[in-house]
Enzyme design. Structure first.
Site, PDB file in Angstrom:
ATOM      1  N   GLU A  22       4.295   1.002  -5.508  1.00 30.36           N
ATOM      2  CA  GLU A  22       4.877   0.428  -4.295  1.00 30.36           C
ATOM      3  C   GLU A  22       6.401   0.533  -4.234  1.00 30.36           C
ATOM      4  O   GLU A  22       7.087   0.256  -5.219  1.00 30.36           O
ATOM      5  CB  GLU A  22       4.470  -1.041  -4.209  1.00 30.36           C
ATOM      6  CG  GLU A  22       4.860  -1.732  -2.913  1.00 30.36           C
ATOM      7  CD  GLU A  22       3.992  -2.944  -2.656  1.00 30.36           C
ATOM      8  OE1 GLU A  22       2.869  -2.760  -2.134  1.00 30.36           O
ATOM      9  OE2 GLU A  22       4.418  -4.059  -3.003  1.00 30.36           O
TER      10      GLU A  22
ATOM     11  N   LYS B 295       9.253  -1.357  -2.983  1.00 29.69           N
ATOM     12  CA  LYS B 295       9.402  -2.785  -2.659  1.00 29.69           C
ATOM     13  C   LYS B 295      10.828  -3.220  -2.960  1.00 29.69           C
ATOM     14  O   LYS B 295      11.256  -3.216  -4.103  1.00 29.69           O
ATOM     15  CB  LYS B 295       8.402  -3.562  -3.541  1.00 29.69           C
ATOM     16  CG  LYS B 295       8.275  -5.034  -3.246  1.00 29.69           C
ATOM     17  CD  LYS B 295       7.175  -5.644  -4.122  1.00 29.69           C
ATOM     18  CE  LYS B 295       6.778  -7.027  -3.665  1.00 29.69           C
ATOM     19  NZ  LYS B 295       5.679  -7.583  -4.491  1.00 29.69           N
TER      20      LYS B 295
ATOM     21  N   LYS C 236       2.246  -0.966   4.224  1.00 33.46           N
ATOM     22  CA  LYS C 236       2.020  -2.340   3.756  1.00 33.46           C
ATOM     23  C   LYS C 236       2.808  -3.271   4.658  1.00 33.46           C
ATOM     24  O   LYS C 236       4.031  -3.315   4.622  1.00 33.46           O
ATOM     25  CB  LYS C 236       2.493  -2.427   2.302  1.00 33.46           C
ATOM     26  CG  LYS C 236       2.179  -3.733   1.602  1.00 33.46           C
ATOM     27  CD  LYS C 236       0.726  -3.783   1.193  1.00 33.46           C
ATOM     28  CE  LYS C 236       0.474  -3.847  -0.299  1.00 33.46           C
ATOM     29  NZ  LYS C 236       1.304  -4.727  -1.062  1.00 33.46           N
TER      30      LYS C 236
ATOM     31  N   GLU D 277      -7.585  -6.352   2.211  1.00 37.27           N
ATOM     32  CA  GLU D 277      -7.128  -7.270   1.158  1.00 37.27           C
ATOM     33  C   GLU D 277      -7.791  -8.639   1.257  1.00 37.27           C
ATOM     34  O   GLU D 277      -7.831  -9.252   2.318  1.00 37.27           O
ATOM     35  CB  GLU D 277      -5.604  -7.423   1.263  1.00 37.27           C
ATOM     36  CG  GLU D 277      -5.040  -8.424   0.272  1.00 37.27           C
ATOM     37  CD  GLU D 277      -3.523  -8.449   0.278  1.00 37.27           C
ATOM     38  OE1 GLU D 277      -2.902  -7.390   0.091  1.00 37.27           O
ATOM     39  OE2 GLU D 277      -2.966  -9.541   0.459  1.00 37.27           O
TER      40      GLU D 277
ATOM     41  N   GLU E  48      -4.590  -6.013  -6.966  1.00 37.27           N
ATOM     42  CA  GLU E  48      -3.229  -6.021  -6.433  1.00 37.27           C
ATOM     43  C   GLU E  48      -2.403  -7.146  -7.037  1.00 37.27           C
ATOM     44  O   GLU E  48      -2.866  -8.278  -7.135  1.00 37.27           O
ATOM     45  CB  GLU E  48      -3.241  -6.253  -4.918  1.00 37.27           C
ATOM     46  CG  GLU E  48      -4.034  -5.262  -4.099  1.00 37.27           C
ATOM     47  CD  GLU E  48      -4.014  -5.672  -2.629  1.00 37.27           C
ATOM     48  OE1 GLU E  48      -2.931  -5.870  -2.073  1.00 37.27           O
ATOM     49  OE2 GLU E  48      -5.103  -5.822  -2.056  1.00 37.27           O
TER      50      GLU E  48
END
Ligand SMILES: O=P(O)(O)OC[C@@H](O)[C@@H](O)c1c[nH]c2ccccc12
Length: 257
Positions: free
Chosen positions: A53, A55, A115, A164, A215
């Site tokens: 990711e 981020k 995301k 999710e 996750e």
């Protein structure tokens, strides 16, 4: 908290939509070269796979990393053996943007995940127009009809949803819409608390044939091994990769479990 995050993303999307109407974004989304086959890229093998990711920050941890060049970081992830790249596009709390996603898309040849807090079709078309192959859907943020219709739209556009969940109930809702790629997020999005054993507690409820993604909450290779032992096909890692020095080394370490 989750409803604030969703409301913020929807407000930002509405502001963008006032500048660029749905029809325009739709045309662009449909004109894109077809999405990459994320289900094939993430299919179970005898090795764990990693979604790495991009981020910059998070509401619970604040600023994590200055990422001057998200495309360069994503390239390191790809070279390090990641199977897909996740790009946070939420602006207010995570410091991300669709520009980050576009830059990443242009620099790697593996699937890219948008995301964000998705609640409207506009955001799905935007994702495709920006080159996303995968879109996150958070069950807890959506009622069942909306979850089902967004899931269907993602599929119709040739993309894959990462659905999710955080509980057995949410998992049942994901299975009900026939999700092929299901995540269990160790981070509770209301309290931000982490439960590294949540994936293990729910994994058995995920039907065969569905790709299982663990996750959050990975700090080191032991945590990856913990998820793998509990049945994870794929592990999604953010913080440990953006804060851990050389991302290629970190990935090599995680992929060796
Ligand atoms: O930084 P971590 O603990 O490795 O977590 C990554 C990812 O799972 C996390 O960013 C995440 C999972 N689901 C989300 C939903 C919205 C925003 C962020 C997330």
């Amino acid at each position: 908290m989750l409803s604030d995050l969703l409301a913020g993303s929807l407000e930002d999307a509405a502001a963008r939509q006032s500048l660029r109407p749905l029809a325009e974004v739709e045309v662009e989304a449909l004109a894109r070269t077809p999405a990459l086959d994320a289900l094939a890229a993430l299919a179970p093998t005898d090795r764990v796979k990693i979604i790495a990711e991009v981020k910059r920050a998070s509401p619970s941890r604040g600023p994590l990393a200055e990422i001057a060049d998200p495309a360069a970081l994503a390239t390191q992830y790809e070279l390090g053996g990641a199977s897909a790249i996740s790009v946070l596009t939420e602006q207010r709390r995570f410091g991300g943007s669709l520009a980050d996603l576009e830059a990443v898309r242009a620099s790697v040849s593996i699937p890219v995940l948008r995301k964000d807090f998705i609640g409207e079709p506009y955001q799905v078309f935007e994702a495709r127009a920006a080159g996303a192959d995968l879109v996150l859907l958070i069950v807890a943020a959506l009622d069942q009809p909306r979850l089902a219709s967004l899931h269907e739209l993602i599929r119709e556009l040739g993309m894959t949803a990462l659905v999710e969940t955080h509980s057995a109930d949410e998992l049942a809702r994901a299975i009900d819409i026939d999700a092929r790629l299901v995540g269990v997020n160790a981070r509770n999005l209301s309290t931000f608390e982490l439960d590294p054993d949540l994936f293990g507690a729910l994994a058995d409820h995920i039907p065969a044939g569905v790709i299982r993604v663990a996750e959050s909450a990975v700090k080191n290779a032991d945590d990856v091994a913990h998820y793998r032992a509990a049945g994870a096909d794929v592990v999604l890692v953010g913080e440990a990769l953006v804060t851990g020095g050389d991302p290629r080394r970190t990935l090599a370490d995680f992929l060796a479990v």
